[in-house]
Design a protein around this motif. Structure first.
Motif, PDB file in Angstrom:
ATOM      1  N   ILE A  94       0.819  -1.223   0.000  1.00 53.72           N
ATOM      2  CA  ILE A  94       0.000   0.000   0.000  1.00 53.72           C
ATOM      3  C   ILE A  94       0.854   1.275   0.000  1.00 53.72           C
ATOM      4  N   HIS A  95       2.101   1.180  -0.394  1.00 53.48           N
ATOM      5  CA  HIS A  95       2.989   2.352  -0.447  1.00 53.48           C
ATOM      6  C   HIS A  95       2.377   3.461  -1.294  1.00 53.48           C
ATOM      7  N   LEU A  96       2.476   4.695  -0.815  1.00 54.54           N
ATOM      8  CA  LEU A  96       1.964   5.870  -1.531  1.00 54.54           C
ATOM      9  C   LEU A  96       3.126   6.704  -2.046  1.00 54.54           C
ATOM     10  N   ASP A  97       3.115   6.975  -3.341  1.00 53.88           N
ATOM     11  CA  ASP A  97       4.069   7.883  -3.974  1.00 53.88           C
ATOM     12  C   ASP A  97       3.285   9.105  -4.443  1.00 53.88           C
ATOM     13  N   LEU A  98       3.503  10.251  -3.819  1.00 52.56           N
ATOM     14  CA  LEU A  98       2.719  11.452  -4.118  1.00 52.56           C
ATOM     15  C   LEU A  98       2.854  11.901  -5.569  1.00 52.56           C
ATOM     16  N   ARG A  99       3.917  11.470  -6.228  1.00 53.64           N
ATOM     17  CA  ARG A  99       4.104  11.823  -7.633  1.00 53.64           C
ATOM     18  C   ARG A  99       3.223  10.993  -8.549  1.00 53.64           C
ATOM     19  N   GLN A 100       2.639   9.904  -7.987  1.00 53.73           N
ATOM     20  CA  GLN A 100       1.835   8.996  -8.798  1.00 53.73           C
ATOM     21  C   GLN A 100       0.335   9.162  -8.571  1.00 53.73           C
ATOM     22  N   LEU A 101      -0.072  10.230  -7.897  1.00 57.06           N
ATOM     23  CA  LEU A 101      -1.501  10.448  -7.666  1.00 57.06           C
ATOM     24  C   LEU A 101      -2.242  10.548  -8.998  1.00 57.06           C
ATOM     25  N   LYS A 102      -3.383   9.867  -9.066  1.00 59.48           N
ATOM     26  CA  LYS A 102      -4.120   9.805 -10.333  1.00 59.48           C
ATOM     27  C   LYS A 102      -5.545   9.345 -10.071  1.00 59.48           C
ATOM     28  N   LEU A 103      -6.381   9.454 -11.092  1.00 53.70           N
ATOM     29  CA  LEU A 103      -7.728   8.914 -11.048  1.00 53.70           C
ATOM     30  C   LEU A 103      -7.865   7.886 -12.157  1.00 53.70           C
ATOM     31  N   LYS A 104      -7.974   6.621 -11.769  1.00 49.49           N
ATOM     32  CA  LYS A 104      -8.148   5.561 -12.751  1.00 49.49           C
ATOM     33  C   LYS A 104      -9.616   5.174 -12.782  1.00 49.49           C
ATOM     34  N   LYS A 105     -10.246   5.336 -13.932  1.00 54.47           N
ATOM     35  CA  LYS A 105     -11.690   5.252 -14.056  1.00 54.47           C
ATOM     36  C   LYS A 105     -12.276   3.967 -13.484  1.00 54.47           C
ATOM     37  N   GLU A 106     -11.697   2.820 -13.800  1.00 54.64           N
ATOM     38  CA  GLU A 106     -12.296   1.557 -13.358  1.00 54.64           C
ATOM     39  C   GLU A 106     -12.322   1.446 -11.839  1.00 54.64           C
ATOM     40  N   HIS A 107     -11.292   1.995 -11.185  1.00 56.62           N
ATOM     41  CA  HIS A 107     -11.251   1.920  -9.730  1.00 56.62           C
ATOM     42  C   HIS A 107     -12.145   2.978  -9.090  1.00 56.62           C
ATOM     43  N   VAL A 108     -12.214   4.160  -9.704  1.00 56.19           N
ATOM     44  CA  VAL A 108     -13.134   5.194  -9.214  1.00 56.19           C
ATOM     45  C   VAL A 108     -14.564   4.659  -9.230  1.00 56.19           C
ATOM     46  N   LEU A 109     -14.947   4.022 -10.340  1.00 60.54           N
ATOM     47  CA  LEU A 109     -16.307   3.497 -10.474  1.00 60.54           C
ATOM     48  C   LEU A 109     -16.591   2.388  -9.475  1.00 60.54           C
TER      49      LEU A 109
END
Length: 452
Positions: A227-242
């Motif tokens: 579950i590592h978070l990289d702040l440079r990789q923040l994004k919205l991926k449609k399939e997961h948002v839905l």
């Protein structure tokens, strides 16, 4: 980054005895929620003792409003927890990473939206709630300052959902413990020394939200596991948002409608005057603390069920619900008894006003004594969400609790308009909702969790 490395704080939800692991998960969640509520409790207590009953009422009457406005997005964090836990159960590392960065982006956007919304609707919604004239100006001020911290509040909640998806419930608790201590210290400083009143407690809460959010983000960025978070990789991926919305939105809408029914009840309470508003605001804190114990076992049921459902361990899913209900009942009954038996002492933390105390005692003896009942419908709903059924528990809660509360206020309470009768709405609707939810759970689990 070693994406497949297992965190030392991760709970193995797929193997071994359940009770100890569920307790290890649930108790820190309960402690975290209680600490979070202490932000508001500290606000109520400090203004009640050092700024007067009107200031106390101004802070207290906002509880149902803030719940109404933020519950949809808090529900989305439930969806994030379920989706990540399910992928963890499937051992799908890449998808877990995608969801983590998607939901943290959703958290930031949700917080910004809520900040703007809070500023716009503060006065109109408090006016619609029949907030007493001697309270409304302070109530509007507190609500607007409170919502300045919404971006941080949402980042904390979504980040905590990510951590809890692998069973890490301790670090969110540590974040709230530290920020809670800061919140109380700032409350005392702003109210007693600077004489800021409700503006002081609102500012202290916003700062505390900033601290807790910062700590959770730091935990995730330093995490070496899946579950590592990289702040440079923040994004919205449609399939997961839905998918997060599909699971989380019904839970959020349930919370919103539930809060709307409480706004209706708060409006009726407001009609009794500022003493009733302040007394209810004091007593409701005990209900929050007890409910958080219930909710922690419901969250355990959701996360454990989701992981095991993803791994195809259906027999274990059934056991999780039973263990969670039993644990929740024991913990909730014990906590409720403490508050009921010690009600006179505990209420002194909030007020010494006799008229305020009288209303508070009525609420404690009518509501808190029955606070174990929500265990059945909350854990049942959590187990259903864990297997992908999120809309059904939302509908049951909508009809069993929310709709019936409106009916009660405009029929039974209208005929017998006493504060005691108004408080009776809570245990009655809990019984209705619990019966319906458990019936639905048993029907669904027979259909979905088939074992040979």
């Amino acid at each position: 980054m070693k994406e497949t490395k297992k965190s030392s704080r991760q709970i193995d939800m797929l193997n071994g005895p359940l009770l100890g692991k569920i307790l290890l998960f649930a108790l820190p969640v309960a402690a975290s929620s209680i600490l979070q509520q202490l932000f508001n409790s500290a606000d109520v207590a400090v203004v009640g003792r050092f700024a007067g009953s009107q200031a106390m009422a101004a802070v207290g009457c906002n509880a149902s409003v803030t719940s109404l406005l933020i519950n949809l997005f808090v529900g989305l964090s439930v969806g994030a927890n379920v989706v990540i836990a399910n992928y963890v159960g499937q051992r799908s590392t890449d998808k877990v990473q995608d969801v983590v960065h998607t939901v943290m982006t959703m958290a930031i956007l949700s917080g910004i939206f809520l900040l703007a919304l809070g500023f716009l609707v503060a006065r109109p919604i408090l006016t619609l709630m029949n907030t007493p004239e001697d309270v409304i100006e302070q109530a509007v001020l507190y609500l607007r300052i409170y919502f300045l911290g919404m971006p941080f509040f949402m980042v904390y909640n979504f980040g905590s959902a990510v951590l809890r998806s692998i069973g890490d419930t301790r670090r969110p608790m540590y974040a709230l413990l530290f920020s809670g201590i800061i919140n109380v210290c700032l409350n005392l400083f702003f109210v007693i020394l600077l004489k800021m009143g409700v503006a002081g407690v609102g500012t202290a809460t916003a700062i505390a939200n900033l601290i807790s959010a910062g700590m959770v983000v730091w935990f995730l960025t330093k995490e070496e596991g899946i579950i590592h978070l990289d702040l440079r990789q923040l994004k919205l991926k449609k399939e997961h948002v839905l998918r997060v919305i599909r699971i989380g939105a019904p839970a959020g809408l349930q919370g919103m409608v539930f809060s709307l029914s409480n706004v209706c009840i708060q409006s009726a309470i407001n009609g009794f005057g500022s003493a009733a508003v302040a007394g209810s605001a004091a007593a409701v804190n005990f209900e929050y603390f007890t409910y958080f114990m219930t909710s922690s076992f419901a969250q355990a049921a959701t996360t454990f069920t989701s992981q095991n459902f993803g791994a195809g361990q259906y027999k274990r899913c059934k056991k999780i619900a039973g263990v969670s209900i039993a644990g929740g009942l024991v913990a909730t009954i014990c906590m409720s008894l403490v508050f009921v038996l010690g009600r006179d002492l505990f209420l002194l933390f909030y007020t010494t006003d006799k008229s305020v105390m009288a209303y508070a005692l009525v609420r404690v003896t009518h509501v808190e004594i029955m606070a174990f009942l929500p265990v059945f419908y909350e854990v049942g709903a959590g187990a259903l969400r864990g297997i992908g059924y999120s809309m059904l528990p939302a509908i049951i809660t909508l009809l069993g609790s929310c709709a019936f509360r409106f009916v009660w206020v405009y029929t039974v309470f209208k005929q017998i308009p006493t504060f005691d009768m108004l408080m009776n709405v809570y245990p009655v609707t809990w019984i209705i909702t619990a019966t319906a939810m458990m019936g639905a759970y048993f029907l669904i689990q027979k259909k979905v969790l088939k074992t040979d």
